[in-house]
Design an enzyme around this catalytic site. Sequence first.
Site, PDB file in Angstrom:
ATOM      1  N   HIS A 101       4.279  -0.186   0.818  1.00 43.08           N
ATOM      2  CA  HIS A 101       4.418   0.492  -0.477  1.00 43.08           C
ATOM      3  C   HIS A 101       5.321  -0.371  -1.355  1.00 43.08           C
ATOM      4  CE1 HIS A 101       3.373   4.797  -1.770  1.00 43.08           C
ATOM      5  NE2 HIS A 101       2.320   4.260  -1.191  1.00 43.08           N
ATOM      6  N   HIS A 121      -6.086  -3.581  -2.315  1.00 46.89           N
ATOM      7  CA  HIS A 121      -5.401  -2.664  -1.404  1.00 46.89           C
ATOM      8  C   HIS A 121      -6.390  -1.905  -0.526  1.00 46.89           C
ATOM      9  CE1 HIS A 121      -2.105  -0.078  -0.039  1.00 46.89           C
ATOM     10  NE2 HIS A 121      -2.972   0.919  -0.125  1.00 46.89           N
TER      11      HIS A 121
END
Length: 745
Positions: free
Chosen positions: A101, A55
């Site tokens: 998300h 990420h």
Amino acid sequence: MPSTVPDVPDVPDISKPLHRSLGLTDEEARLIDGTLGRPANSLELAMYSVMWSEHCSYKSSRVHLKRLPTEAPWVLVGPGENAGVVDVGDGIAAAIRIESHNHPSAIEPYQGAATGVGGILRDIFTMGARPIALMDPLRFGPLDDARSRWIAEGVVSGISGYGNAVGVPTVGGEVVFDRTYLGNPLVNVLCLGILPTERLVLGQASGVGNLAILLGSTTGRDGIGGVSVLASAGFSAADDGDKRPSVQVGDPYEEKRLIEACLELLDEGLVVGIQDLGGAGLTCATSETASRGRVGMDVDVSAVPRREPDMEPHEVMTSESQERMLAIVEPESLDRVLAISKHWEVAATVIGRVTAGGALRILDGFEGEVLAEVPAVSLHEDAPLYDRPRSAPSEPRGLAADGLAPPDDPGADLLDLLVDPAWVYSQYDHQLFLNTVVGPGDDATVLKLRHPSTGIETGRGLAMTTDGNHRWCAVDPREGTAQVVAESVMNLACVGARPLAVVNCLNFGNPEHQEVMWQLSEAVDGMAEACTAFGVPVVGGNVSLYNESAGIDIDPTPVVGLLGVVDALNRRPPGATLIEGHRLVLLGPEEVSLGGSLWASVREAPGGILAPLDTGLHVRLTDLVRDLVVSEMLDGVHDVSAGGLGVAVAEMVARSGVGAHIARVPDYRALFGEGPSRVVLCVNPELLTEVLTAAEAEGVPSTRIGLATGDRFIVKGLLEVTVDEVQRAHRDRLPEAMGSGSKNR
């Protein structure tokens, strides 16, 4: 680098080496030790684990992302900062960012989505821009799955609850339900902000002796590791209880105060650099600001305000608790910074100092024990770069759509394909700031462009769209992604806007699977080719990997966000509507394919080939459509995409309440087939010849396909349904399905 850094209490051991428990490989652990010249302690390993996660570091994708075009004369800030920034004229710049998300939202839908909104807002105002609009491309499992409905309800509530409360309108996006997202939803969030060009600020530290001030909320255990951990491994519904504590908890009212405080600090020129605390929390903010400025930083971990007792240093440094910013401030500005923060009821605490030499040191008191000492650049820039093996699939995608039998009832099939996302958009306030000219549900959103300093209208507009199509990209990732970019350019043309900049959210499965890496590489090349052909730079983006559930990868889902400018916003664009008695014209090629089409997909025939994209024709077509819209020669316009011509016209029927008689559709393939560079126009008969002549002059194919009239949608020889049936199917399917969404999990 000194080797005298003492060890600190370990994070919990789960019967395997600590670095493996933190998600680091043996080779990565050796690389860290080599960088430090000694064995890393547990705090340092925790910091590397979050910063070297997929990420935060893009270690599996950076080698491919370098192929994207990123430069243009109007680009002020490209990839690598918190948001891309482009010059839109009149002394105004626009900041734009898209993020994912996905994994937090699968575990805790409301907070996962809400904190996704909060994080993207901070990405924008950390550049000095005031956020003015949000968009939310969403993808969930099928509507007949109770858990997917539960996730969808929670996500939509989280977006509306946070966005509405913080006071930023949600003006559009996408909502897709498909079995490929069963157990792994995609929650992508885009934010747009505007700023005077002179207020632009970057996320870097400078000036030895300057102070690092933590602004905003206290730090807790919620979100420890957060998206940096959740987004770097697959999961299943069975283990979401264990991962739930990693999901952050948001407070939109704290965020609103933080926005106003930060913008006032920037207006007064009190901030040298500023960075939000998103993925990897304090570790990210301190290391990135120091690394970008080629300086070091001492951080007093004991000074960080905490809302939970007995937090360990590794918890404080990796917590992704929300509504926090790190500002770099000159010492003489401290009193004024504290006064402004107090005015906005925002906590402000000095937690660090800029130093020479490039080392990020974590201390227990500025004069206390050194708990960790690492080169800041090694956390930010020196993560491993993997060119993972990749291979094309050895077998076809699945049953080819061309092998399907003709439909028994094309009218029933058409009605089954209609889903209006208005149920979702009705929960968002899209008129905050009174800027929204075209809101959710149309081909693209249009906002008035006001000067951020004075609020005075410029007479121009900003347009945005988000687009993705996993069906196309599963058939052919390169061609499918190029066609997604092409569709976004067409959507802007339908509202009279010229494209300016692309941001992307690349949602893919497990990068350790060779086919997934092949999909990602092909998608990047398709995006690069299309953006180059259309003259649109990529100014930022996000890569979300490990989107899999129970070992099954999602279909490749690159999502494109496109920003454009309407040079003269004299009237509201016509939109996807019909006017009684007007003529219907199809612009673009006749060639379509059922491969990757929505119609074939619902019949479990996802294979085949895509109709080809002619980028030269697409440029001419979108230029023509934009000119026709701006010159007010159209009374309706709608891009042809998912569902083909049949769905495009049916959506125009549903929105206008006017029927349509279509005569020039030879068969069901032409009705439901999909292909790029196609758009339906609704034209006043008195202007029809002029429109057709303009198309001929630009070398754009045009076909008169029918008439807008009556109370029925008729395709000669194929189907006949009433306008009421079309409207009910379009309007009611989603809210009826979602009515039971919260009954079962």
